[in-house]
Design a protein around this motif. Structure first.
Motif, short mmCIF file in Angstrom:
data_model
loop_
_atom_site.label_atom_id
_atom_site.label_comp_id
_atom_site.label_asym_id
_atom_site.label_seq_id
_atom_site.Cartn_x
_atom_site.Cartn_y
_atom_site.Cartn_z
N SER A 36 43.36 41.59 44.97
CA SER A 36 43.58 41.91 43.55
C SER A 36 42.94 43.25 43.20
N GLY A 37 41.87 43.62 43.92
CA GLY A 37 41.24 44.93 43.70
C GLY A 37 42.24 46.05 43.98
N GLY A 38 43.08 45.83 44.99
CA GLY A 38 44.11 46.83 45.32
C GLY A 38 45.04 47.06 44.15
N MET A 39 45.29 46.01 43.36
CA MET A 39 46.17 46.15 42.20
C MET A 39 45.49 47.01 41.12
N TYR A 40 44.19 46.76 40.89
CA TYR A 40 43.45 47.59 39.92
C TYR A 40 43.35 49.03 40.42
N ARG A 41 43.21 49.17 41.73
CA ARG A 41 43.13 50.51 42.30
C ARG A 41 44.47 51.25 42.13
N VAL A 101 37.78 53.07 39.05
CA VAL A 101 38.46 51.77 38.99
C VAL A 101 37.72 50.76 38.11
N SER A 102 36.39 50.80 38.12
CA SER A 102 35.65 49.83 37.30
C SER A 102 35.91 50.04 35.81
N THR A 103 36.07 51.31 35.40
CA THR A 103 36.35 51.61 33.99
C THR A 103 37.71 51.05 33.59
N ILE A 104 38.68 51.26 34.45
CA ILE A 104 40.05 50.78 34.16
C ILE A 104 40.08 49.24 34.17
N ALA A 105 39.36 48.65 35.15
CA ALA A 105 39.38 47.18 35.28
C ALA A 105 38.63 46.49 34.14
N ALA A 106 37.88 47.25 33.36
CA ALA A 106 37.14 46.64 32.24
C ALA A 106 38.00 46.53 30.98
N VAL A 110 44.61 45.62 30.45
CA VAL A 110 44.99 45.90 31.85
C VAL A 110 44.84 44.61 32.65
N ARG A 111 43.75 43.91 32.41
CA ARG A 111 43.50 42.67 33.14
C ARG A 111 44.57 41.63 32.84
N GLU A 112 44.92 41.53 31.56
CA GLU A 112 45.94 40.54 31.16
C GLU A 112 47.25 40.76 31.93
N GLY A 131 38.92 38.86 44.96
CA GLY A 131 38.66 39.73 43.82
C GLY A 131 37.31 39.45 43.19
N ARG A 132 37.30 39.51 41.86
CA ARG A 132 36.05 39.30 41.13
C ARG A 132 36.14 38.09 40.18
N ASP A 133 37.36 37.77 39.75
CA ASP A 133 37.54 36.73 38.73
C ASP A 133 38.63 35.73 39.16
N ILE A 134 38.84 35.61 40.45
CA ILE A 134 39.97 34.79 40.92
C ILE A 134 39.69 33.31 40.65
N ARG A 158 27.66 48.42 55.40
CA ARG A 158 29.04 48.14 55.78
C ARG A 158 29.97 49.22 55.24
N ARG A 159 29.73 49.67 54.01
CA ARG A 159 30.57 50.72 53.43
C ARG A 159 30.43 52.03 54.21
N ARG A 160 29.18 52.36 54.56
CA ARG A 160 28.95 53.60 55.30
C ARG A 160 29.62 53.54 56.66
N ALA A 170 26.49 51.12 41.42
CA ALA A 170 27.03 51.48 40.10
C ALA A 170 28.25 50.61 39.79
N ARG A 171 29.11 50.41 40.79
CA ARG A 171 30.32 49.63 40.57
C ARG A 171 29.98 48.16 40.28
N ASP A 172 29.03 47.62 41.05
CA ASP A 172 28.60 46.23 40.84
C ASP A 172 28.09 46.04 39.42
N THR A 174 28.82 47.78 36.67
CA THR A 174 29.91 47.77 35.68
C THR A 174 30.71 46.47 35.80
N ASP A 175 31.01 46.04 37.02
CA ASP A 175 31.84 44.85 37.22
C ASP A 175 31.14 43.58 36.70
N SER A 176 29.80 43.55 36.82
CA SER A 176 29.07 42.34 36.41
C SER A 176 28.74 42.32 34.93
O1 DC Z 1 37.63 44.72 45.71
P1 DC Z 1 37.77 46.20 45.41
O2 DC Z 1 36.56 47.00 45.76
O3 DC Z 1 39.01 46.81 45.98
O4 DC Z 1 37.93 46.26 43.81
C1 DC Z 1 38.07 47.47 43.14
C2 DC Z 1 37.60 47.32 41.71
O5 DC Z 1 38.53 46.51 40.98
C3 DC Z 1 36.23 46.69 41.51
O6 DC Z 1 35.26 47.66 41.24
C4 DC Z 1 36.37 45.80 40.34
C5 DC Z 1 37.84 45.65 40.11
N1 DC Z 1 38.34 44.28 40.29
C6 DC Z 1 38.31 43.46 39.20
O7 DC Z 1 37.81 43.85 38.16
N2 DC Z 1 38.83 42.21 39.28
C7 DC Z 1 39.35 41.77 40.43
N3 DC Z 1 39.87 40.54 40.47
C8 DC Z 1 39.36 42.61 41.57
C9 DC Z 1 38.82 43.87 41.47
#
Ligand code: DC
Length: 215
Positions: A36-41, A101-106, A110-112, A131-134, A158-160, A170-172, A174-176
Protein backbone atom coordinates in the motif's frame (compact mmCIF):
# COMPACT_ATOMS: atom_id res chain seq x y z
CA UNK A 1 -21.91 -20.45 1.77
CA UNK A 2 -18.90 -19.11 -0.15
CA UNK A 3 -15.58 -19.05 1.72
CA UNK A 4 -14.54 -15.41 2.26
CA UNK A 5 -11.25 -14.41 0.59
CA UNK A 6 -8.13 -14.73 2.74
CA UNK A 7 -6.92 -11.29 3.82
CA UNK A 8 -3.61 -10.94 5.63
CA UNK A 9 -2.76 -7.51 7.06
CA UNK A 10 0.90 -6.71 7.73
CA UNK A 11 1.76 -3.39 9.32
CA UNK A 12 4.91 -1.91 10.76
CA UNK A 13 7.32 1.02 10.61
CA UNK A 14 9.60 1.84 7.66
CA UNK A 15 12.31 -0.75 6.92
CA UNK A 16 11.02 -3.29 9.44
CA UNK A 17 11.29 -5.95 6.74
CA UNK A 18 7.52 -6.23 6.36
CA UNK A 19 7.57 -5.90 2.59
CA UNK A 20 9.99 -8.79 2.00
CA UNK A 21 8.10 -10.94 4.49
CA UNK A 22 4.68 -10.05 3.04
CA UNK A 23 5.81 -10.90 -0.50
CA UNK A 24 7.02 -14.36 0.59
CA UNK A 25 3.85 -15.05 2.52
CA UNK A 26 1.70 -14.10 -0.48
CA UNK A 27 3.70 -16.46 -2.64
CA UNK A 28 3.32 -19.31 -0.07
CA UNK A 29 -0.44 -18.71 0.16
CA UNK A 30 -0.74 -18.14 -3.60
CA UNK A 31 -2.55 -14.87 -3.27
CA UNK A 32 -1.65 -11.42 -4.51
CA UNK A 33 0.83 -9.19 -2.66
CA UNK A 34 0.12 -5.46 -2.46
CA UNK A 35 2.37 -2.74 -1.09
CA UNK A 36 0.00 0.00 0.00
CA UNK A 37 3.01 2.28 0.54
CA UNK A 38 3.73 1.91 -3.17
CA UNK A 39 0.29 3.38 -3.87
CA UNK A 40 1.01 6.44 -1.69
CA UNK A 41 4.40 6.72 -3.35
CA UNK A 42 2.89 6.58 -6.85
CA UNK A 43 0.47 9.40 -6.11
CA UNK A 44 3.27 11.43 -4.47
CA UNK A 45 5.31 11.01 -7.66
CA UNK A 46 2.35 12.31 -9.67
CA UNK A 47 1.99 15.38 -7.42
CA UNK A 48 5.70 16.18 -7.75
CA UNK A 49 5.64 15.63 -11.50
CA UNK A 50 2.94 18.30 -11.75
CA UNK A 51 5.25 20.69 -9.89
CA UNK A 52 2.82 20.89 -6.98
CA UNK A 53 4.10 21.60 -3.48
CA UNK A 54 3.00 18.59 -1.35
CA UNK A 55 2.28 20.99 1.52
CA UNK A 56 -0.29 22.80 -0.64
CA UNK A 57 -3.22 20.52 0.29
CA UNK A 58 -5.70 22.43 -1.87
CA UNK A 59 -3.59 21.89 -5.01
CA UNK A 60 -2.98 18.24 -4.09
CA UNK A 61 -6.74 17.67 -3.80
CA UNK A 62 -7.33 19.30 -7.19
CA UNK A 63 -4.95 16.84 -8.83
CA UNK A 64 -6.42 13.95 -6.81
CA UNK A 65 -9.83 14.70 -8.33
CA UNK A 66 -8.58 14.27 -11.89
CA UNK A 67 -6.17 11.38 -11.29
CA UNK A 68 -7.12 7.90 -12.48
CA UNK A 69 -5.87 4.89 -10.56
CA UNK A 70 -5.80 1.42 -12.11
CA UNK A 71 -5.16 -1.57 -9.89
CA UNK A 72 -4.12 -4.84 -11.44
CA UNK A 73 -2.00 -7.91 -10.88
CA UNK A 74 1.01 -9.41 -12.58
CA UNK A 75 2.65 -12.67 -11.50
CA UNK A 76 1.18 -12.43 -8.00
CA UNK A 77 2.16 -8.81 -7.47
CA UNK A 78 -0.37 -6.02 -7.26
CA UNK A 79 0.25 -3.35 -9.87
CA UNK A 80 -0.85 0.24 -9.65
CA UNK A 81 -0.94 2.71 -12.53
CA UNK A 82 -1.46 6.42 -12.11
CA UNK A 83 -3.12 7.98 -15.15
CA UNK A 84 -2.09 4.93 -17.14
CA UNK A 85 1.58 5.13 -16.12
CA UNK A 86 3.34 2.30 -14.27
CA UNK A 87 6.23 3.66 -12.24
CA UNK A 88 9.60 1.98 -11.87
CA UNK A 89 11.11 0.95 -8.54
CA UNK A 90 13.61 3.80 -8.93
CA UNK A 91 10.85 6.36 -9.47
CA UNK A 92 8.88 5.09 -6.48
CA UNK A 93 11.89 5.29 -4.17
CA UNK A 94 13.38 8.53 -5.52
CA UNK A 95 14.72 10.84 -2.85
CA UNK A 96 12.01 13.45 -3.59
CA UNK A 97 9.30 10.79 -3.14
CA UNK A 98 10.87 9.52 0.12
CA UNK A 99 10.95 13.03 1.47
CA UNK A 100 7.36 13.93 0.63
CA UNK A 101 5.31 10.74 0.83
CA UNK A 102 4.49 11.14 4.53
CA UNK A 103 3.04 14.61 3.88
CA UNK A 104 0.83 13.31 1.08
CA UNK A 105 -0.20 10.22 3.07
CA UNK A 106 -1.36 12.43 5.94
CA UNK A 107 -4.14 13.99 3.83
CA UNK A 108 -7.46 12.28 4.76
CA UNK A 109 -8.99 12.60 1.25
CA UNK A 110 -5.95 10.92 -0.30
CA UNK A 111 -6.24 8.07 2.17
CA UNK A 112 -9.97 7.68 1.56
CA UNK A 113 -9.40 7.29 -2.16
CA UNK A 114 -6.53 4.82 -1.84
CA UNK A 115 -8.17 2.79 0.93
CA UNK A 116 -11.14 2.19 -1.42
CA UNK A 117 -8.70 0.83 -4.04
CA UNK A 118 -6.98 -1.32 -1.40
CA UNK A 119 -10.26 -2.86 -0.22
CA UNK A 120 -11.19 -3.73 -3.80
CA UNK A 121 -8.03 -5.85 -4.06
CA UNK A 122 -8.87 -7.83 -0.95
CA UNK A 123 -12.51 -8.34 -1.73
CA UNK A 124 -11.72 -9.64 -5.22
CA UNK A 125 -9.47 -12.63 -4.53
CA UNK A 126 -7.81 -12.19 -1.16
CA UNK A 127 -4.55 -10.39 -0.53
CA UNK A 128 -1.47 -10.04 1.60
CA UNK A 129 -1.22 -6.29 2.05
CA UNK A 130 1.47 -4.40 3.88
CA UNK A 131 1.37 -0.84 5.15
CA UNK A 132 0.67 1.25 8.21
CA UNK A 133 -3.11 1.03 8.70
CA UNK A 134 -4.02 -2.25 7.03
CA UNK A 135 -5.17 -4.04 10.20
CA UNK A 136 -6.54 -0.92 11.88
CA UNK A 137 -8.44 0.76 9.03
CA UNK A 138 -8.35 -1.03 5.67
CA UNK A 139 -9.29 -4.55 6.83
CA UNK A 140 -10.25 -4.22 10.52
CA UNK A 141 -12.28 -7.45 10.41
CA UNK A 142 -9.60 -9.83 9.25
CA UNK A 143 -8.40 -12.26 11.94
CA UNK A 144 -4.95 -12.33 10.28
CA UNK A 145 -3.18 -9.20 11.50
CA UNK A 146 0.54 -8.88 12.03
CA UNK A 147 2.77 -6.04 13.16
CA UNK A 148 6.38 -6.50 12.08
CA UNK A 149 8.75 -4.39 14.12
CA UNK A 150 12.53 -3.91 14.39
CA UNK A 151 14.69 -1.57 16.45
CA UNK A 152 15.45 1.87 14.94
CA UNK A 153 19.17 0.94 14.65
CA UNK A 154 18.45 -2.27 12.75
CA UNK A 155 16.03 -0.45 10.45
CA UNK A 156 18.55 2.28 9.61
CA UNK A 157 21.13 -0.45 8.88
CA UNK A 158 18.74 -2.31 6.58
CA UNK A 159 17.95 0.86 4.63
CA UNK A 160 21.63 1.70 4.22
CA UNK A 161 22.34 -1.84 3.03
CA UNK A 162 19.70 -1.28 0.32
CA UNK A 163 21.58 1.89 -0.69
CA UNK A 164 18.62 4.08 0.20
CA UNK A 165 19.28 7.40 1.87
CA UNK A 166 16.14 8.04 3.76
CA UNK A 167 15.38 9.68 7.08
CA UNK A 168 13.51 6.81 8.68
CA UNK A 169 13.18 8.57 12.03
CA UNK A 170 11.54 11.63 10.43
CA UNK A 171 9.14 9.51 8.38
CA UNK A 172 8.20 7.32 11.38
CA UNK A 173 7.46 10.44 13.40
CA UNK A 174 5.11 11.88 10.76
CA UNK A 175 3.45 8.50 10.13
CA UNK A 176 2.86 7.87 13.84
CA UNK A 177 1.71 11.35 14.81
CA UNK A 178 -0.64 12.23 11.98
CA UNK A 179 -4.35 12.59 12.70
CA UNK A 180 -5.60 10.41 9.83
CA UNK A 181 -4.99 6.69 10.40
CA UNK A 182 -1.63 6.92 12.19
CA UNK A 183 0.69 3.94 12.42
CA UNK A 184 -0.61 1.97 15.41
CA UNK A 185 -0.37 -1.60 16.59
CA UNK A 186 -3.89 -3.02 16.17
CA UNK A 187 -5.10 -4.43 19.48
CA UNK A 188 -5.63 -7.90 18.04
CA UNK A 189 -2.39 -8.01 15.99
CA UNK A 190 0.42 -10.47 16.54
CA UNK A 191 3.62 -8.49 17.06
CA UNK A 192 6.84 -9.94 15.64
CA UNK A 193 10.12 -8.21 16.49
CA UNK A 194 12.30 -9.06 13.51
CA UNK A 195 15.45 -7.30 14.77
CA UNK A 196 17.33 -10.53 15.32
CA UNK A 197 15.31 -12.90 13.16
CA UNK A 198 16.03 -14.01 9.60
CA UNK A 199 13.42 -13.40 6.90
CA UNK A 200 12.74 -17.16 6.86
CA UNK A 201 12.09 -17.21 10.60
CA UNK A 202 9.62 -14.34 10.38
CA UNK A 203 7.82 -15.93 7.41
CA UNK A 204 7.61 -19.25 9.26
CA UNK A 205 6.18 -17.59 12.36
CA UNK A 206 3.51 -15.71 10.38
CA UNK A 207 2.50 -18.74 8.29
CA UNK A 208 2.20 -20.92 11.40
CA UNK A 209 0.01 -18.31 13.15
CA UNK A 210 -2.23 -18.10 10.06
CA UNK A 211 -2.56 -21.90 9.97
CA UNK A 212 -3.49 -22.01 13.67
CA UNK A 213 -6.24 -19.43 13.13
CA UNK A 214 -7.60 -21.14 10.02
CA UNK A 215 -8.09 -24.49 11.74
O1 DC B 1 5.98 1.28 3.24
P1 DC B 1 6.58 2.47 2.50
O2 DC B 1 7.87 2.95 3.08
O3 DC B 1 6.68 2.26 1.03
O4 DC B 1 5.50 3.65 2.71
C1 DC B 1 5.69 4.92 2.19
C2 DC B 1 4.91 5.94 3.00
O5 DC B 1 3.52 5.77 2.75
C3 DC B 1 5.10 5.89 4.50
O6 DC B 1 5.98 6.88 4.94
C4 DC B 1 3.76 6.12 5.08
C5 DC B 1 2.80 5.94 3.95
N1 DC B 1 1.87 4.81 4.12
C6 DC B 1 0.71 5.06 4.79
O7 DC B 1 0.51 6.16 5.28
N2 DC B 1 -0.22 4.08 4.91
C7 DC B 1 0.01 2.87 4.40
N3 DC B 1 -0.94 1.93 4.53
C8 DC B 1 1.22 2.60 3.73
C9 DC B 1 2.16 3.60 3.63
Amino acid sequence: MAIPPLIVAIDGPAASGKSTVAKRIASCLQIVFVSSGGMYRAFTWRVLEEGIDPADTKAVLEILKVTRFDCGEESGLGTFAVDGRFLTKEELSARSVNENVSTIAAIPEVRERLVAEQRAYGEANGVVMEGRDIGSVVFPNTPYKFYIDASPEVREQRRRAEGVTDSIAARDKTDSNRKASPLVIPEDAIVVDSSYMSVEEVVEKVISEISLRRE
